[in-house]
Design a protein around this motif. Sequence first.
Motif, PDB file in Angstrom:
ATOM      1  N   ASN A 206       0.934  -1.211   0.029  1.00  0.00           N
ATOM      2  CA  ASN A 206      -0.065   0.113   0.041  1.00  0.00           C
ATOM      3  C   ASN A 206       0.884   1.279   0.123  1.00  0.00           C
ATOM      4  OD1 ASN A 206      -1.990   1.829   0.516  1.00  0.00           O
ATOM      5  ND2 ASN A 206      -2.728   1.312   2.564  1.00  0.00           N
ATOM      6  N   ILE A 207       1.422   1.418  -1.124  1.00  0.00           N
ATOM      7  CA  ILE A 207       2.436   2.558  -1.116  1.00  0.00           C
ATOM      8  C   ILE A 207       2.038   3.348  -2.527  1.00  0.00           C
ATOM      9  CG2 ILE A 207       4.478   1.935   0.092  1.00  0.00           C
ATOM     10  CD1 ILE A 207       5.606   0.889  -2.503  1.00  0.00           C
ATOM     11  N   GLY A 208       2.495   4.756  -2.732  1.00  0.00           N
ATOM     12  CA  GLY A 208       2.212   5.552  -3.787  1.00  0.00           C
ATOM     13  C   GLY A 208       3.406   5.141  -5.038  1.00  0.00           C
ATOM     14  N   ASN A 209       2.994   5.781  -6.278  1.00  0.00           N
ATOM     15  CA  ASN A 209       4.001   5.340  -7.164  1.00  0.00           C
ATOM     16  C   ASN A 209       5.435   5.874  -6.809  1.00  0.00           C
ATOM     17  OD1 ASN A 209       2.322   4.346  -9.644  1.00  0.00           O
ATOM     18  ND2 ASN A 209       1.106   6.217  -8.737  1.00  0.00           N
ATOM     19  N   LEU A 210       5.561   7.216  -6.205  1.00  0.00           N
ATOM     20  CA  LEU A 210       6.793   7.757  -5.960  1.00  0.00           C
ATOM     21  C   LEU A 210       7.524   7.134  -4.812  1.00  0.00           C
ATOM     22  CD1 LEU A 210       6.093  11.559  -6.646  1.00  0.00           C
ATOM     23  CD2 LEU A 210       6.936   9.763  -8.381  1.00  0.00           C
ATOM     24  N   ASP A 211       6.758   6.476  -3.994  1.00  0.00           N
ATOM     25  CA  ASP A 211       7.380   5.553  -2.778  1.00  0.00           C
ATOM     26  C   ASP A 211       7.998   4.583  -3.424  1.00  0.00           C
ATOM     27  OD1 ASP A 211       6.154   7.425  -0.823  1.00  0.00           O
ATOM     28  OD2 ASP A 211       4.311   6.155  -0.851  1.00  0.00           O
ATOM     29  N   ALA A 212       7.538   3.975  -4.362  1.00  0.00           N
ATOM     30  CA  ALA A 212       7.966   2.571  -5.110  1.00  0.00           C
ATOM     31  C   ALA A 212       9.330   3.039  -5.577  1.00  0.00           C
ATOM     32  CB  ALA A 212       6.998   2.067  -5.962  1.00  0.00           C
ATOM     33  N   PHE A 213       9.338   4.166  -6.273  1.00  0.00           N
ATOM     34  CA  PHE A 213      10.660   4.778  -6.883  1.00  0.00           C
ATOM     35  C   PHE A 213      11.870   4.780  -5.835  1.00  0.00           C
ATOM     36  CE2 PHE A 213       8.119   5.770 -10.531  1.00  0.00           C
ATOM     37  CZ  PHE A 213       8.957   5.467 -11.553  1.00  0.00           C
ATOM     38  N   GLU A 214      11.489   5.385  -4.837  1.00  0.00           N
ATOM     39  CA  GLU A 214      12.428   5.665  -3.753  1.00  0.00           C
ATOM     40  C   GLU A 214      12.954   4.451  -2.916  1.00  0.00           C
ATOM     41  OE1 GLU A 214      13.857   8.508  -2.375  1.00  0.00           O
ATOM     42  OE2 GLU A 214      13.075   9.312  -4.123  1.00  0.00           O
ATOM     43  N   ILE A 215      12.179   3.316  -2.821  1.00  0.00           N
ATOM     44  CA  ILE A 215      12.538   2.153  -2.321  1.00  0.00           C
ATOM     45  C   ILE A 215      13.274   1.268  -3.166  1.00  0.00           C
ATOM     46  CG2 ILE A 215      11.317  -0.039  -1.509  1.00  0.00           C
ATOM     47  CD1 ILE A 215       9.166   1.465  -0.052  1.00  0.00           C
ATOM     48  N   ILE A 216      12.983   0.976  -4.376  1.00  0.00           N
ATOM     49  CA  ILE A 216      13.879   0.354  -5.368  1.00  0.00           C
ATOM     50  C   ILE A 216      15.110   1.076  -5.571  1.00  0.00           C
ATOM     51  CG2 ILE A 216      12.485   1.123  -7.509  1.00  0.00           C
ATOM     52  CD1 ILE A 216      13.143  -1.421  -8.780  1.00  0.00           C
ATOM     53  N   ALA A 217      15.119   2.251  -5.560  1.00  0.00           N
ATOM     54  CA  ALA A 217      16.322   2.975  -5.936  1.00  0.00           C
ATOM     55  C   ALA A 217      17.216   2.659  -4.781  1.00  0.00           C
ATOM     56  CB  ALA A 217      16.218   4.477  -5.862  1.00  0.00           C
TER      57      ALA A 217
END
Length: 416
Positions: A206-217
């Motif tokens: 349950n995360i937003g699109n930009l959260d997902a970018f931060e996490i995978i980065a």
Amino acid sequence: MSSIIEDLIARKIFNNRGEETIEVDVITTSGFGRASAPAGKSRGKAEVAYYPQGGVDQALKAIDDLVAPELAGLNADFQEEIDNILHEIDGTTNFKVIGGNTAFAVSIANAEAAANSHNLLLFQFLGGNTANTLPYPLGNTISGGQHTRGKAPDIQEFLALPHGAETFLEAATANAQIHKRIGELLKKKDKLFSGGKSSEGAWIANIGNLDAFEIIAKACEEVANELDFECGFGVDVAAASMWNAKEKKYVYQRDNKKMDTGAHLEFLLNLIEKYHLVYVEDAFDEEDFESFSELTKKTKKCLICGDDLFTTNNERLNYGIKLNAANSIIIKVNQIGTLTDASETIGNAQSHGYTTVMSHRSGDTCDWHIAQLAVAYKCPIIKTGIVEGARIAKINELVRIEHFLGNRAKMADLNI
Ligand code: PGA
Ligand code: ZN
């Protein structure tokens, strides 16, 4: 050794979603091949029909009544002839009569049976002595869009690409570690995260699109530092599923945002720059070749890939080539039906400088043939997930091929 087809046996089995699918055995005088068909969830509109109207049962009947009698007695070595006969029997342009998945399973099982009849692995039989290059694994870590239900990112896939690895085994190790690290980061971010995964084995959170970018980065950077080679990442936007044709807007439900095509282009360009994305698939709606062309022009080191855009279809690829739309193409043999059709598209793509990405489907079986096909056709990337049985079947097959090739094995040149 003889590759004369003696029998063709078809049965109903299940994919990893528990959906019915088709499996075919081809038996020759001195060999055997077995293949089963995958199924997509976010399918391109231009894909062939999977099954006739009566589903898998009717496909099985088509094999017994129409296909098996025609193929019996023929030589499995002549793949093109076998595939042409499948087209002739069907008689439509999109395999409406026998089903594209039926054609797929027969076509791949036939190739495998021919290779086996000559005591060769499929990649050797199709690719010959020069097929010694291993693809980089592009692995799904976080799922969104149509592969999830409810509160997840709108972007369908967040994909790791460990392009600095020197062997396939190293690259697969990096992906497994990135996947694991992302699970830990998701748990830290959301105490309610329960470790749920999609059909492709990627996390659902349950995360937003930009959260997902931060996490995978963060995960890619940490693992890259630990393993001491570069681990990049990218996305499959699967933008056709977000495109509202009436409003002419891309709808990001999770972020409560709508963007017209120009704004979506800017949004993606900013992400490519900020995160040094190495791969962006289906950035726009599947009929918007012009925007793919715009994005390709405006980026340098990033692969701009078409999946729903091309649907492994040579005519659609030709149109893309004319417009310089994308510089990379997803190859899913069951989008087009036969191995011969797919290999034509691969050849055309490669001769025009497109990076070919051999791919699984979200609903898949433990069939490992795409691993062999990626090496046979010199695809520099394979997109096949990181964990989950159907994904591991392909990853482990590539580990075996690398082991088999020994010091002749080398990694593809990705040029990113
Ligand atoms: P699929 O989607 O569900 O059609 O297999 C995967 C993808 O879009 O790459
Ligand atoms: Zn896709």
